[in-house]
Design a protein around this motif. Structure first.
Motif, PDB file in Angstrom:
ATOM      1  N   ARG A 108       0.681  -1.152   0.144  1.00 18.25           N
ATOM      2  CA  ARG A 108       0.161  -0.096   0.020  1.00 18.25           C
ATOM      3  C   ARG A 108       0.748   1.233  -0.229  1.00 18.25           C
ATOM      4  O   ARG A 108       0.302   2.374  -0.540  1.00 18.25           O
ATOM      5  CB  ARG A 108      -0.961  -0.076   1.387  1.00 18.25           C
ATOM      6  CG  ARG A 108      -2.280  -1.091   1.073  1.00 18.25           C
ATOM      7  CD  ARG A 108      -3.233  -0.784   2.274  1.00 18.25           C
ATOM      8  NE  ARG A 108      -3.672   0.474   2.527  1.00 18.25           N
ATOM      9  CZ  ARG A 108      -3.910   0.857   3.304  1.00 18.25           C
ATOM     10  NH1 ARG A 108      -4.091   0.446   4.871  1.00 18.25           N
ATOM     11  NH2 ARG A 108      -4.489   2.192   3.359  1.00 18.25           N
ATOM     12  N   ARG A 109       2.101   1.084   0.385  1.00 20.25           N
ATOM     13  CA  ARG A 109       2.949   2.216   0.513  1.00 20.25           C
ATOM     14  C   ARG A 109       3.967   2.460  -0.717  1.00 20.25           C
ATOM     15  O   ARG A 109       4.928   2.743  -0.839  1.00 20.25           O
ATOM     16  CB  ARG A 109       3.809   2.230   1.614  1.00 20.25           C
ATOM     17  CG  ARG A 109       3.292   2.253   2.907  1.00 20.25           C
ATOM     18  CD  ARG A 109       4.406   2.463   4.167  1.00 20.25           C
ATOM     19  NE  ARG A 109       5.414   1.344   4.224  1.00 20.25           N
ATOM     20  CZ  ARG A 109       5.383   0.548   5.019  1.00 20.25           C
ATOM     21  NH1 ARG A 109       4.334   0.138   5.694  1.00 20.25           N
ATOM     22  NH2 ARG A 109       6.112  -0.295   4.801  1.00 20.25           N
ATOM     23  N   ALA A 110       3.366   1.854  -1.904  1.00 28.79           N
ATOM     24  CA  ALA A 110       3.923   1.834  -3.153  1.00 28.79           C
ATOM     25  C   ALA A 110       5.384   0.792  -2.790  1.00 28.79           C
ATOM     26  O   ALA A 110       6.258   1.299  -3.837  1.00 28.79           O
ATOM     27  CB  ALA A 110       4.219   3.144  -3.893  1.00 28.79           C
ATOM     28  N   GLY A 119       0.448  -0.666  -7.046  1.00 29.92           N
ATOM     29  CA  GLY A 119       0.773  -1.110  -8.609  1.00 29.92           C
ATOM     30  C   GLY A 119      -0.105  -2.289  -9.110  1.00 29.92           C
ATOM     31  O   GLY A 119       0.284  -2.944 -10.137  1.00 29.92           O
ATOM     32  N   ASP A 120      -0.992  -2.615  -8.139  1.00 34.68           N
ATOM     33  CA  ASP A 120      -1.813  -3.869  -8.666  1.00 34.68           C
ATOM     34  C   ASP A 120      -2.961  -3.375  -9.694  1.00 34.68           C
ATOM     35  O   ASP A 120      -3.657  -4.218 -10.475  1.00 34.68           O
ATOM     36  CB  ASP A 120      -2.599  -4.383  -7.505  1.00 34.68           C
ATOM     37  CG  ASP A 120      -1.695  -5.272  -6.781  1.00 34.68           C
ATOM     38  OD1 ASP A 120      -0.548  -5.486  -7.156  1.00 34.68           O
ATOM     39  OD2 ASP A 120      -1.899  -5.551  -5.464  1.00 34.68           O
ATOM     40  N   ARG A 121      -3.199  -2.109  -9.994  1.00 32.35           N
ATOM     41  CA  ARG A 121      -4.375  -1.768 -10.667  1.00 32.35           C
ATOM     42  C   ARG A 121      -3.837  -1.332 -12.139  1.00 32.35           C
ATOM     43  O   ARG A 121      -2.708  -0.712 -12.237  1.00 32.35           O
ATOM     44  CB  ARG A 121      -4.882  -0.261 -10.040  1.00 32.35           C
ATOM     45  CG  ARG A 121      -5.721  -0.854  -8.770  1.00 32.35           C
ATOM     46  CD  ARG A 121      -6.360   0.426  -8.335  1.00 32.35           C
ATOM     47  NE  ARG A 121      -7.152   0.048  -7.200  1.00 32.35           N
ATOM     48  CZ  ARG A 121      -8.242   0.800  -7.060  1.00 32.35           C
ATOM     49  NH1 ARG A 121      -8.332   2.119  -7.402  1.00 32.35           N
ATOM     50  NH2 ARG A 121      -9.268   0.487  -6.058  1.00 32.35           N
ATOM     51  N   LEU A 156       7.374   0.825  -0.681  1.00 28.26           N
ATOM     52  CA  LEU A 156       8.551   1.503   0.254  1.00 28.26           C
ATOM     53  C   LEU A 156       8.714   0.652   1.532  1.00 28.26           C
ATOM     54  O   LEU A 156       7.690   0.425   2.156  1.00 28.26           O
ATOM     55  CB  LEU A 156       7.967   2.797   0.731  1.00 28.26           C
ATOM     56  CG  LEU A 156       7.944   4.122  -0.286  1.00 28.26           C
ATOM     57  CD1 LEU A 156       7.553   5.270   0.053  1.00 28.26           C
ATOM     58  CD2 LEU A 156       9.586   4.056  -1.072  1.00 28.26           C
ATOM     59  N   SER A 157       9.912   0.530   1.671  1.00 28.34           N
ATOM     60  CA  SER A 157      10.342  -0.053   3.189  1.00 28.34           C
ATOM     61  C   SER A 157       9.956   0.758   4.202  1.00 28.34           C
ATOM     62  O   SER A 157       9.921   1.970   3.901  1.00 28.34           O
ATOM     63  CB  SER A 157      11.776  -0.795   2.955  1.00 28.34           C
ATOM     64  OG  SER A 157      12.584   0.313   2.984  1.00 28.34           O
ATOM     65  N   ARG A 158       9.983   0.270   5.459  1.00 28.23           N
ATOM     66  CA  ARG A 158       9.942   1.181   6.712  1.00 28.23           C
ATOM     67  C   ARG A 158      11.155   2.209   6.881  1.00 28.23           C
ATOM     68  O   ARG A 158      11.222   3.322   6.959  1.00 28.23           O
ATOM     69  CB  ARG A 158      10.016   0.348   7.899  1.00 28.23           C
ATOM     70  CG  ARG A 158       8.458   0.128   8.263  1.00 28.23           C
ATOM     71  CD  ARG A 158       8.460  -0.197   9.744  1.00 28.23           C
ATOM     72  NE  ARG A 158       9.365  -1.115  10.049  1.00 28.23           N
ATOM     73  CZ  ARG A 158       9.505  -2.622   9.978  1.00 28.23           C
ATOM     74  NH1 ARG A 158       8.618  -3.040   9.446  1.00 28.23           N
ATOM     75  NH2 ARG A 158      10.593  -3.007  10.191  1.00 28.23           N
ATOM     76  N   ALA A 159      12.302   1.371   6.131  1.00 25.61           N
ATOM     77  CA  ALA A 159      13.739   2.357   6.211  1.00 25.61           C
ATOM     78  C   ALA A 159      13.416   3.613   5.121  1.00 25.61           C
ATOM     79  O   ALA A 159      13.649   4.857   5.458  1.00 25.61           O
ATOM     80  CB  ALA A 159      14.752   1.581   5.600  1.00 25.61           C
ATOM     81  N   ASP A 160      12.854   3.262   4.051  1.00 26.10           N
ATOM     82  CA  ASP A 160      12.385   4.330   3.221  1.00 26.10           C
ATOM     83  C   ASP A 160      11.423   5.532   3.720  1.00 26.10           C
ATOM     84  O   ASP A 160      11.819   6.642   3.531  1.00 26.10           O
ATOM     85  CB  ASP A 160      12.087   3.751   1.716  1.00 26.10           C
ATOM     86  CG  ASP A 160      12.997   2.854   0.869  1.00 26.10           C
ATOM     87  OD1 ASP A 160      14.093   2.804   1.296  1.00 26.10           O
ATOM     88  OD2 ASP A 160      11.967   2.134   0.186  1.00 26.10           O
ATOM     89  N   ALA A 161      10.372   4.908   4.227  1.00 23.28           N
ATOM     90  CA  ALA A 161       9.646   5.860   5.011  1.00 23.28           C
ATOM     91  C   ALA A 161      10.187   6.688   5.863  1.00 23.28           C
ATOM     92  O   ALA A 161       9.919   7.829   6.198  1.00 23.28           O
ATOM     93  CB  ALA A 161       8.359   5.072   5.478  1.00 23.28           C
ATOM     94  N   GLU A 162      11.039   6.025   6.700  1.00 24.53           N
ATOM     95  CA  GLU A 162      11.565   6.838   7.675  1.00 24.53           C
ATOM     96  C   GLU A 162      12.884   7.762   7.171  1.00 24.53           C
ATOM     97  O   GLU A 162      12.593   8.927   7.608  1.00 24.53           O
ATOM     98  CB  GLU A 162      12.349   5.972   8.863  1.00 24.53           C
ATOM     99  CG  GLU A 162      11.536   5.110   9.641  1.00 24.53           C
ATOM    100  CD  GLU A 162      12.056   4.025  10.386  1.00 24.53           C
ATOM    101  OE1 GLU A 162      13.610   3.783  10.245  1.00 24.53           O
ATOM    102  OE2 GLU A 162      11.435   3.184  11.072  1.00 24.53           O
ATOM    103  N   ALA A 163      13.361   7.631   6.173  1.00 22.25           N
ATOM    104  CA  ALA A 163      14.320   8.387   5.620  1.00 22.25           C
ATOM    105  C   ALA A 163      13.545   9.843   4.889  1.00 22.25           C
ATOM    106  O   ALA A 163      13.732  10.992   5.098  1.00 22.25           O
ATOM    107  CB  ALA A 163      15.114   7.920   4.186  1.00 22.25           C
TER     108      ALA A 163
END
Length: 193
Positions: A71-73, A108-110, A75-82
């Protein structure tokens, strides 16, 4: 390379394609491979997951965590934190996008209506660069352990050896590359046909 895959590994690849197709995805990614692996029973990969505390009936939290990452496209948690360090709230962006376009819009499922995906003329999803990388790494994992064939356990090992949401989600549930290697190759607890 596919001819070197065991029956279990081939089924994982086929199931990953089917999962991608069923969700309207245009490209098979590592997350589809992991979701397919989580469904396996009585394979080396499945036994290794069970040995690390993830029996078949207890894998739903992994699926849910993976879906949240999707759902966050992706993105890993590390990416989201950065991004948060830069003042960008990924959760807020996801909420706004889903409010405007529906839940899962960033996964990316649609596909837009009428658009075909995958290779031209085939109507089935193709493998993205990251999924191809996982499959190539699975070959390297098999060779490194002097295994003649690529099994679903090698796909699982490859998923844990590369950064991204599948490895992060598995690590959150006690499945790391090190622990998986130990279970698979240091005593044979995960032996299966």
């Amino acid at each position: 390379m596919f001819e070197r895959f065991t029956k279990d590994a081939r089924e994982v690849v086929r199931d990953a394609v089917a999962r991608c197709q069923n969700t309207g995805g245009g490209t098979v990614g590592p997350e589809h491979l992991l979701l397919a692996l989580l469904e396996r029973e009585a394979s080396r990969g499945s036994f290794a997951l069970a040995a690390l505390g993830l029996p078949v009936e207890g894998r739903e939290p992994v699926r849910e965590a993976l879906e949240e990452a999707r759902r966050r496209a992706g993105l890993s948690r590390a990416d989201a934190e950065a991004l948060a360090d830069l003042g960008i709230d990924v959760s807020e962006i996801v909420s706004r996008v889903e409010e405007a376009h529906g839940v899962g819009a960033m996964s990316g499922d649609r596909r837009p209506a009428g658009r075909r995906s995958g290779r031209a003329g085939f109507g089935r999803p193709g493998f993205g660069r990251d999924a191809r990388d996982v499959l190539e790494k699975s070959l390297r994992m098999a060779l490194a352990h002097r295994d003649r064939h690529i099994g679903d356990e090698h796909i699982l090992l490859a998923l844990t050896a590369r950064p991204g949401p599948p490895a992060e989600v598995l690590a959150d549930h006690g499945v790391t590359h090190t622990s998986l290697t130990r279970v698979l190759y240091a005593g044979g607890e995960a032996q299966a046909g």
